[in-house]
Scaffold this motif. Sequence first.
Motif, PDB file in Angstrom:
ATOM      1  N   SER A 177       0.832  -1.205   0.000  1.00 55.31           N
ATOM      2  CA  SER A 177       0.000   0.000   0.000  1.00 55.31           C
ATOM      3  C   SER A 177       0.867   1.256   0.000  1.00 55.31           C
ATOM      4  O   SER A 177       2.032   1.233   0.408  1.00 55.31           O
ATOM      5  N   ASN A 178       0.260   2.367  -0.433  1.00 54.69           N
ATOM      6  CA  ASN A 178       0.998   3.629  -0.515  1.00 54.69           C
ATOM      7  C   ASN A 178       1.526   4.080   0.842  1.00 54.69           C
ATOM      8  O   ASN A 178       2.663   4.543   0.953  1.00 54.69           O
ATOM      9  N   VAL A 179       0.701   3.936   1.889  1.00 57.68           N
ATOM     10  CA  VAL A 179       1.128   4.397   3.213  1.00 57.68           C
ATOM     11  C   VAL A 179       2.347   3.613   3.678  1.00 57.68           C
ATOM     12  O   VAL A 179       3.329   4.187   4.158  1.00 57.68           O
ATOM     13  N   ARG A 180       2.294   2.295   3.514  1.00 52.79           N
ATOM     14  CA  ARG A 180       3.435   1.463   3.928  1.00 52.79           C
ATOM     15  C   ARG A 180       4.680   1.822   3.127  1.00 52.79           C
ATOM     16  O   ARG A 180       5.791   1.894   3.664  1.00 52.79           O
ATOM     17  N   ARG A 181       4.488   2.050   1.838  1.00 56.40           N
ATOM     18  CA  ARG A 181       5.625   2.399   0.984  1.00 56.40           C
ATOM     19  C   ARG A 181       6.239   3.734   1.409  1.00 56.40           C
ATOM     20  O   ARG A 181       7.459   3.894   1.450  1.00 56.40           O
ATOM     21  N   LEU A 182       5.384   4.706   1.750  1.00 57.38           N
ATOM     22  CA  LEU A 182       5.876   6.024   2.140  1.00 57.38           C
ATOM     23  C   LEU A 182       6.657   5.979   3.454  1.00 57.38           C
ATOM     24  O   LEU A 182       7.560   6.784   3.676  1.00 57.38           O
ATOM     25  N   ILE A 183       6.318   5.021   4.337  1.00 59.86           N
ATOM     26  CA  ILE A 183       7.026   4.905   5.612  1.00 59.86           C
ATOM     27  C   ILE A 183       8.329   4.139   5.455  1.00 59.86           C
ATOM     28  O   ILE A 183       9.387   4.559   5.950  1.00 59.86           O
ATOM     29  N   LEU A 184       8.283   3.003   4.757  1.00 62.45           N
ATOM     30  CA  LEU A 184       9.419   2.088   4.740  1.00 62.45           C
ATOM     31  C   LEU A 184      10.468   2.382   3.669  1.00 62.45           C
ATOM     32  O   LEU A 184      11.664   2.216   3.903  1.00 62.45           O
ATOM     33  N   ARG A 185      10.024   2.796   2.500  1.00 62.45           N
ATOM     34  CA  ARG A 185      10.996   2.932   1.410  1.00 62.45           C
ATOM     35  C   ARG A 185      12.083   3.968   1.679  1.00 62.45           C
ATOM     36  O   ARG A 185      13.233   3.761   1.267  1.00 62.45           O
TER      37      ARG A 185
END
Length: 466
Positions: free
Chosen positions: A79-87
Amino acid sequence: MDTRPEPFEPPAPVPRTGIPSRLEIIRTVLRNPLELWGEPSYTLPWIETKFINQRTLIVNDPGLIRYILVENAANYEMSNVRRLILRPILRDGLLTAEGEVWKRSRKAMAPVFTPRHAQGFAGQMLRVCEAFVDRYAGASSEPFVTNVAVDMTELTFEILAETLFSGEIAVEKQGFAANVEELLHRMGRVDPMDLLVAPSWVPRLTRIGGRKVLDRFRGVVSETMSLRRRRTTEAPGDVPNDFLTLLLQLEGPDGLSTSEIEDNILTFIGAGHETTARALAWCFYCVANTPAYRETMEQEIDSVLASGADPVDWLGRMPHVLAAFEEALRLYPPAPSINRAAIEEDAWTSPEGERVPIRKGISVLVMPWTLHRHALYWQKPRAFMPERFLPENRDKINRFQYLPFGAGPRVCIGATFALQEAVIALAVLMHRFRFDLTDETHPWPVQRLTTQPRGGLPMKVSARVK
């Protein structure tokens, strides 16, 4: 004897009642996402909600989880939120890579983490744990208080460094736990801009200062790679055949790029040990509150160690120790959420014939935190009851109602490694010491990528009287 009339219920947020305002949701997510979830998340098989302009399907039904994570996994991306936090932290490491990049990395690392290969690490794990427990013994001849959350982070880091990197990580072990804590505190939390799904170039004010910590970790990775390359050049016949060597051998146009190797090393150094460390700390806390079960564990440990059994066999010969750790993983899953998004329109039909539409672009949230405490799937879901995981009871647990390591193609590559490491660590430490509560032992679970005890986990350590 454990004289409690009911099993011990360790601390956790009570399910929220009522409908929170948008502002309340934002405040709660920023403070502690574990406190957000309401009664329906712990009682219903699935729920569809909407926050701002993003629709979310919260999934608890094991059959629907299987469909999303396994049967039609190709239709669900991070998901976008997870990507924005982890990447920003891990870039193209194994936890965050997707598509062909992820496939290359997963294929490259799979041989290191096969159950047979992971078992080969048992002797090294034992030696590190024995050296660690000797430090405990040398700390004081009298009972002493220590922060078990910090200690377990240091222990699991030392195990990872020895097994996967042959002890050649370019960082001082002293203070490493504090560096990890700072990294996760500054970079591993949700920012309001993440909730608004703002582009990655929009500044995240909550992560100001985190870049320095991240740069420090990336410097460690770069130096670690340089040291191994130098050793390979200067003494090619004396290079350990470990995880680090394997990754560097795969560097090239037909394997992994230099940046992909860096990202994967950072993933393992910065996060590969953190999940096991958190679960171990929570396990010590729960066991200290269940003295009758603790005695059973101690008897089992003493018996196996007295037999001279090879540490590679401990995982299979200590069912009560393993059950305590798995129950700690249930109550405090180190990775409390699995975030996906539907690429195309989809639907799932339950065995009872109920159809669940899954819209294109919808955020799909599988939450081990709520799933593991769900009233439909667990008896006394908030209680610490390790006997659930004993061999005679294990068949009652659906594969997709218990997800400490995820499931499907992206199941945790180090699951066997982590379970073996945990049993060996618990056995070595509990054989010689007993961990008890102090007046300051009041942990509260907080989500910061992993499920951490806010304020640490102080416990009294004393030599066991046998």
